[in-house]
Design an enzyme around this catalytic site. Structure first.
Site, PDB file in Angstrom:
ATOM      1  CG  ASN A  47      -2.075   0.981   0.984  1.00 40.84           C
ATOM      2  OD1 ASN A  47      -2.035   1.761   0.049  1.00 40.84           O
ATOM      3  ND2 ASN A  47      -3.063   0.938   1.816  1.00 40.84           N
ATOM      4  N   PRO A  54      -8.414   3.603   0.082  1.00 43.64           N
ATOM      5  CG  PRO A  54     -10.717   3.605  -0.380  1.00 43.64           C
ATOM      6  CD  PRO A  54      -9.370   3.885  -0.994  1.00 43.64           C
ATOM      7  CB  CYS A  55      -6.105  -0.418   2.233  1.00 40.64           C
ATOM      8  SG  CYS A  55      -5.205   0.863   3.092  1.00 40.64           S
ATOM      9  CG  HIS A  56     -10.085   2.419   5.783  1.00 40.80           C
ATOM     10  ND1 HIS A  56      -9.331   3.424   5.197  1.00 40.80           N
ATOM     11  CD2 HIS A  56     -11.373   2.813   5.707  1.00 40.80           C
ATOM     12  CE1 HIS A  56     -10.176   4.379   4.798  1.00 40.80           C
ATOM     13  NE2 HIS A  56     -11.420   4.032   5.098  1.00 40.80           N
TER      14      HIS A  56
END
Length: 106
Positions: A47, A54-56
């Site tokens: 990342n 928005p890897c979350h």
DNA sequence: CGAGCCCACAACC
DNA sequence: GGTTGTGGGCTCG
């Protein structure tokens, strides 16, 4: 650092995730015509676009949080939870409360 | 070009 | 909860 086309696809897709929704590794894999969610995670853990991508919003197909910032557990994961909650995505015990918030890439 | 290693998964036991 | 299977990307040779 040059990145591979695959990573670009992953990041691009994740970047299109609507706020207040989440997606699974499997969904992403399907969207980019890949069959391995591990490859997604492999790319995401790197990342390079921390706030851009928005890897979350990316969770496991099991609707669990998965990991964040290279950690499957720890403060980072809790932070991920807080971010999602701030977007209206509520989690309970590290699990997605409302499964209808899973975004299949339309 | 080929073999081996890595991964924040998924599915099954 | 632990183990197995899968699958692609990446690095090294």
């Amino acid at each position: 650092m040059p990145m591979t086309p695959f990573q670009q696809k992953v990041y691009e897709f994740i970047r299109e995730i609507p706020r207040g929704k989440v997606t699974t590794y499997a969904a992403i894999a399907r969207a980019i015509h890949c069959r391995s969610a591990q490859a997604i995670g492999q790319a995401l853990k790197l990342n390079p676009f921390a706030p851009e991508v928005p890897c979350h919003r990316v969770i496991k197909a099991d609707l669990t949080l998965g990991g964040y910032s290279g950690a499957t557990t720890g403060v980072k994961v809790r932070e991920k939870l807080a971010l999602l909650k701030a977007e209206g995505v509520e989690f309970v015990d590290g699990r997605l409360k409302d499964s209808s918030r899973v975004w299949s890439g339309e």
